[in-house]
Enzyme design. Structure first.
Site, PDB file in Angstrom:
ATOM      1  NE  ARG A  72      -2.281  -1.103   3.640  1.00 53.33           N
ATOM      2  CZ  ARG A  72      -1.726  -0.279   4.513  1.00 53.33           C
ATOM      3  NH1 ARG A  72      -1.821   1.044   4.362  1.00 53.33           N
ATOM      4  NH2 ARG A  72      -1.097  -0.737   5.577  1.00 53.33           N
ATOM      5  CE1 TYR A 200       0.753  -7.912  -3.880  1.00 57.00           C
ATOM      6  CE2 TYR A 200       1.312  -6.338  -2.179  1.00 57.00           C
ATOM      7  CZ  TYR A 200       1.254  -7.641  -2.625  1.00 57.00           C
ATOM      8  OH  TYR A 200       1.682  -8.669  -1.812  1.00 57.00           O
ATOM      9  CE  LYS A 209      -6.809  -3.900   5.193  1.00 58.92           C
ATOM     10  NZ  LYS A 209      -5.594  -4.030   5.972  1.00 58.92           N
ATOM     11  CG  HIS A 229      -6.686  -3.110  10.379  1.00 55.45           C
ATOM     12  ND1 HIS A 229      -5.379  -2.673  10.506  1.00 55.45           N
ATOM     13  CD2 HIS A 229      -6.653  -4.098   9.455  1.00 55.45           C
ATOM     14  CE1 HIS A 229      -4.596  -3.364   9.684  1.00 55.45           C
ATOM     15  NE2 HIS A 229      -5.346  -4.238   9.047  1.00 55.45           N
ATOM     16  CB  SER A 251      -0.439  -3.272   8.095  1.00 65.21           C
ATOM     17  OG  SER A 251      -1.639  -2.567   7.863  1.00 65.21           O
ATOM     18  CB  CYS A 253       1.435  -5.967  13.946  1.00 66.53           C
ATOM     19  SG  CYS A 253       2.563  -4.664  13.421  1.00 66.53           S
ATOM     20  CG  ASP A 276      -7.096  -7.218   7.119  1.00 68.31           C
ATOM     21  OD1 ASP A 276      -6.102  -7.022   7.840  1.00 68.31           O
ATOM     22  OD2 ASP A 276      -7.386  -6.493   6.152  1.00 68.31           O
ATOM     23  NE  ARG A 373       0.116  -8.336   2.550  1.00 64.09           N
ATOM     24  CZ  ARG A 373      -0.392  -8.063   3.753  1.00 64.09           C
ATOM     25  NH1 ARG A 373      -1.463  -8.681   4.184  1.00 64.09           N
ATOM     26  NH2 ARG A 373       0.164  -7.151   4.530  1.00 64.09           N
TER      27      ARG A 373
HETATM   28  P1  GTP Z   1      -2.059  -7.498   7.623  1.00 68.57           P
HETATM   29  O1  GTP Z   1      -2.570  -8.548   6.724  1.00 68.57           O
HETATM   30  O2  GTP Z   1      -0.997  -6.645   6.992  1.00 68.57           O
HETATM   31  O3  GTP Z   1      -3.114  -6.647   8.223  1.00 68.57           O
HETATM   32  O4  GTP Z   1      -1.189  -8.215   8.779  1.00 68.57           O
HETATM   33  P2  GTP Z   1      -1.536  -9.149  10.037  1.00 68.57           P
HETATM   34  O5  GTP Z   1      -1.757  -8.288  11.236  1.00 68.57           O
HETATM   35  O6  GTP Z   1      -2.571 -10.143   9.714  1.00 68.57           O
HETATM   36  O7  GTP Z   1      -0.121  -9.856  10.309  1.00 68.57           O
HETATM   37  P3  GTP Z   1       0.306 -11.396  10.214  1.00 68.57           P
HETATM   38  O8  GTP Z   1      -0.415 -12.281  11.190  1.00 68.57           O
HETATM   39  O9  GTP Z   1       0.269 -11.806   8.801  1.00 68.57           O
HETATM   40  O10 GTP Z   1       1.815 -11.292  10.715  1.00 68.57           O
HETATM   41  C1  GTP Z   1       2.774 -10.465  10.142  1.00 68.57           C
HETATM   42  C2  GTP Z   1       4.161 -10.936  10.487  1.00 68.57           C
HETATM   43  O11 GTP Z   1       4.343 -11.017  11.908  1.00 68.57           O
HETATM   44  C3  GTP Z   1       4.452 -12.326   9.940  1.00 68.57           C
HETATM   45  O12 GTP Z   1       5.754 -12.347   9.418  1.00 68.57           O
HETATM   46  C4  GTP Z   1       4.327 -13.217  11.141  1.00 68.57           C
HETATM   47  O13 GTP Z   1       5.122 -14.370  11.020  1.00 68.57           O
HETATM   48  C5  GTP Z   1       4.768 -12.311  12.295  1.00 68.57           C
HETATM   49  N1  GTP Z   1       4.105 -12.671  13.578  1.00 68.57           N
HETATM   50  C6  GTP Z   1       2.790 -12.905  13.771  1.00 68.57           C
HETATM   51  N2  GTP Z   1       2.527 -13.246  15.064  1.00 68.57           N
HETATM   52  C7  GTP Z   1       3.721 -13.204  15.703  1.00 68.57           C
HETATM   53  C8  GTP Z   1       4.111 -13.449  17.058  1.00 68.57           C
HETATM   54  O14 GTP Z   1       3.312 -13.776  17.943  1.00 68.57           O
HETATM   55  N3  GTP Z   1       5.435 -13.287  17.349  1.00 68.57           N
HETATM   56  C9  GTP Z   1       6.346 -12.924  16.400  1.00 68.57           C
HETATM   57  N4  GTP Z   1       7.618 -12.805  16.761  1.00 68.57           N
HETATM   58  N5  GTP Z   1       6.008 -12.700  15.110  1.00 68.57           N
HETATM   59  C10 GTP Z   1       4.720 -12.831  14.764  1.00 68.57           C
HETATM   60  C1  SPV Z   2      -2.726  -4.323   5.474  1.00 67.46           C
HETATM   61  O1  SPV Z   2      -1.806  -3.627   4.995  1.00 67.46           O
HETATM   62  O2  SPV Z   2      -3.207  -4.083   6.607  1.00 67.46           O
HETATM   63  C2  SPV Z   2      -3.251  -5.475   4.724  1.00 67.46           C
HETATM   64  C3  SPV Z   2      -2.778  -5.679   3.352  1.00 67.46           C
HETATM   65  O3  SPV Z   2      -4.079  -6.194   5.229  1.00 67.46           O
HETATM   66  S1  SPV Z   2      -3.566  -4.662   2.196  1.00 67.46           S
HETATM   67  O4  SPV Z   2      -4.750  -5.356   1.721  1.00 67.46           O
HETATM   68  O5  SPV Z   2      -2.613  -4.455   1.103  1.00 67.46           O
HETATM   69  O6  SPV Z   2      -3.946  -3.414   2.802  1.00 67.46           O
HETATM   70 MN    MN Z   3      -4.672  -5.483   7.274  1.00 62.94          MN
END
Ligand code: GTP
Ligand code: SPV
Ligand code: MN
Length: 589
Positions: A72, A200, A209, A229, A251, A253, A276, A373
């Site tokens: 983004r 993307y 979003k 979110h 995002s 996290c 999400d 992704r």
């Molecule tokens: P968006 O789709 O961008 O909104 O992200 P999200 O909040 O769904 O994040 P996601 O669960 O995909 O995690 C993002 C990154 O953080 C990945 O590389 C995970 O492996 C890492 N991660 C997730 N949970 C943990 C955790 O509990 N500990 C650590 N160290 N890393 C984590």
């Molecule tokens: C985020 O950035 O929080 C996502 C990926 O979930 S996107 O759909 O590109 O915004």
């Molecule tokens: Mn997101």
């Protein structure tokens, strides 16, 4: 007489001048045919989709976006409200007339020699009264195929819209993928988004979003609900009871990983409802109820593996109906499977990296883009909750907020009440990640994990949260977590992932009133030994460090919070300002 939807399509056809117009119907035949076309067509000199190993990853395809278009772009994202104040200091703003003029220039004739896809979809289930009708226009077949996974697409939507003019209009063209001609413009008052120059993720899949957060947050503000979110999950405890949680993390996290958690603790099970976005309404009983407007996961690949997220690995290999798309990962040429850092300990010897080059292990660079992704249907998920399609949503007992912080913020704390929780959420800081373009690792304020997604003035948004709380008969408990605190040598102190179930268990015990708390300067902490660490190799000393509230760090933190609040002037609700004043006193400021 044309219906408003037909009129919209006609106007778009006149503006974009495509060779062909195709209205999507959501059928299997359509998916097969479009995938066939995508495997034969090139965009930007690259084949759109390549079939992956069908045994390892059934019905899965590989896609590379332009290397300048991998996340983004927040600096190119605008909220075009009649006045700048309505968009607030949290958004970039252009006057709506000027924004439309600019976009119309880009759009004119942009689909010559292309097909214009018309995607009728609903965010939410077809049955729910909380669902919303939408139509996206796009010239990207990849976007069209992604939307079929991420939202409920089909002929039924055209019927649902009927002769009404009340539907979201999402206008998208990938243009020439030039960052100098890339804009994502939102018009909340007109239920309209215009997006040009990116293919993307959140820039291009406009149901996600753009609509379900930026436009929907504004609708929620007007109509008395929340678009957030957030993940939605049910946690079943050994007694068989399910407790429903919402969870907001910025995002990249940890939302997807928490939503598909396989607990390490015996007798616990997570039921997934969303990873999400949550739309949250107040039910007749005065409780919060949440639905997931999406129908798929657009999840971060790196870090996803059998040890960290076994349920997602099963989801990705459990494909029945919807094609799964992998974007900007690497490819293991020895068996034609997608590869990313964390999916195996060994780095395969014959990899093509995300930019299409032979991967050099010694380059010091990752093979998969950090924001690579997968796009996969939620219906593939083996832990999908039986309540997933419940039109009413699920009743919420707890809300978890989190951020990515190497210091300052403790592993978990609980807010005393709703307004304290709103304050805690409003002061979240988090390190920037690869989900958005720009530098990563910089701490910024990201209230409620909504900084890039709140479609109106965030001061008013905070007030809206407080107002919602006033209407609740049984407000959920609000928690703050940080899975990402590091030690002196930069190692994560908390194991995270499946071990996060230990913290969730404590939250359930708090919700059920089975355990007490300890006061701290920033909220309520678990009592000594209240977190189940059975089977985990972690020292007492580390646990103490994970809960440390460092005075100097918090003085710095308060400075950043004050700077952020100051931008909003008197739009910050008085109650939150009082909470900040109290916090300052606690730290001797
Ligand atoms: P968006 O789709 O961008 O909104 O992200 P999200 O909040 O769904 O994040 P996601 O669960 O995909 O995690 C993002 C990154 O953080 C990945 O590389 C995970 O492996 C890492 N991660 C997730 N949970 C943990 C955790 O509990 N500990 C650590 N160290 N890393 C984590
Ligand atoms: C985020 O950035 O929080 C996502 C990926 O979930 S996107 O759909 O590109 O915004
Ligand atoms: Mn997101």
């Amino acid at each position: 007489m044309l219906t408003p939807m037909e009129l919209f399509v006609k106007e778009m056809q006149e503006l974009f001048q495509p060779d062909e117009v195709y209205i999507m119907n959501g059928s299997q035949e359509e998916a097969d045919r479009l995938i066939g076309i995508a495997q034969k067509s090139k965009v930007d000199g690259k084949v759109v989709l390549t079939k992956l190993n069908d045994k390892e990853y059934p019905n899965s395809y590989y896609h590379c976006s332009n290397t300048n278009d991998v996340a983004r772009t927040e600096h190119l994202t605008f909220v075009c409200t009649p006045s700048k104040g309505q968009a607030g200091p949290n958004n970039n703003w252009i006057e709506p007339g000027e924004a439309k003029e600019k976009m119309t220039e880009f759009f004119k004739g942009a689909m010559k020699r292309r097909t214009m896809y018309v995607i009728p979809f609903v965010m939410g289930t077809f049955e729910s009264k909380y669902s919303k009708n939408c139509v996206q226009i796009t010239d990207s077949i990849y976007v069209a195929l992604s939307m079929r996974v991420m939202a409920r697409v089909g002929k039924q939507v055209i019927k649902r819209i009927g002769s009404s003019s009340d539907f979201f209009k999402g206008i998208h063209s990938i243009g020439d993928v030039n960052p100098d001609r890339r804009y994502i413009m939102h018009f909340p008052q007109e239920n309209l988004v215009m997006s040009f120059g990116s293919g993307y993720g959140g820039n291009a899949l406009l149901g996600k979003k753009c609509y379900s957060l930026r436009i929907a947050s504004y609708l929620g503000y007007k109509e008395g609900w929340l678009a957030e979110h957030m993940i939605i999950m049910g946690v079943q405890s050994p007694d068989g009871k399910a407790t429903y949680f919402l969870g907001a993390f910025p995002s990249a996290c940890g939302k997807t990983n928490l939503a598909l958690l396989e607990p390490v603790l015996k007798g616990y099970k997570v039921w997934t409802l969303g990873d999400d976005i949550a739309w949250i309404n107040i039910g007749e009983d005065g409780q919060l109820y949440a639905i997931n407007p999406e129908a798929g996961f657009f999840g971060v690949a790196p870090g996803t593996g059998l040890k960290t997220n076994p349920v997602m690995m099963k989801t990705l290999k459990n494909n029945k109906f919807y094609p799964t798309l992998f974007t900007n990962t690497a490819v293991n040429n020895s068996n034609n499977t997608p590869w990313w850092e964390g999916v195996s300990d060994e780095v395969p010897s014959d990899l093509t990296d995300w930019q299409g080059q032979k991967y050099d292990k010694n380059s010091g660079k990752p093979a998969a883009h950090p924001n690579s992704r997968f796009t996969v249907s939620i219906y593939n998920c083996p832990t999908l909750s039986p309540e997933c399609d419940n039109p009413k949503g699920v009743p919420i007992s707890g809300i978890i907020f989190g951020g990515r912080r190497k210091d300052t913020v403790p592993l978990v704390c609980e807010a005393k009440d709703w307004n304290s929780g709103v304050f805690t959420a409003s002061i979240i800081g988090s390190e920037t990640t690869a989900a958005a373009s720009g530098e990563t690792g910089n701490v910024r304020r990201d209230p409620m994990a909504m900084l890039p997604f709140c479609g109106y003035n965030m001061g008013e948004y905070f007030q809206h949260w407080i107002n919602i709380g006033k209407k609740l008969k049984k407000p959920p408990k609000i928690f703050m977590v940080n899975w990402f605190r590091k030690d002196e040598v930069g190692k994560f102190m908390w194991p995270g992932f499946r071990d996060n179930s230990r913290i969730i268990k404590w939250m359930i015990e708090r919700i059920e009133g089975k355990t007490g708390t300890k006061e701290s300067e920033i909220g309520l902490f678990p009592q000594d030994n209240a977190i189940d660490l059975n089977g985990l190799n972690i020292t007492k000393e580390t646990m103490v460090k994970l809960f440390k509230v460092d005075k100097e760090e918090w003085k710095q933190e308060i400075k950043m919070i004050e700077e952020f609040y100051a931008k909003f002037g008197d739009k910050i609700p008085e109650d939150l300002r009082n909470h900040l004043a109290e916090l300052k006193i606690k730290f001797g400021l």
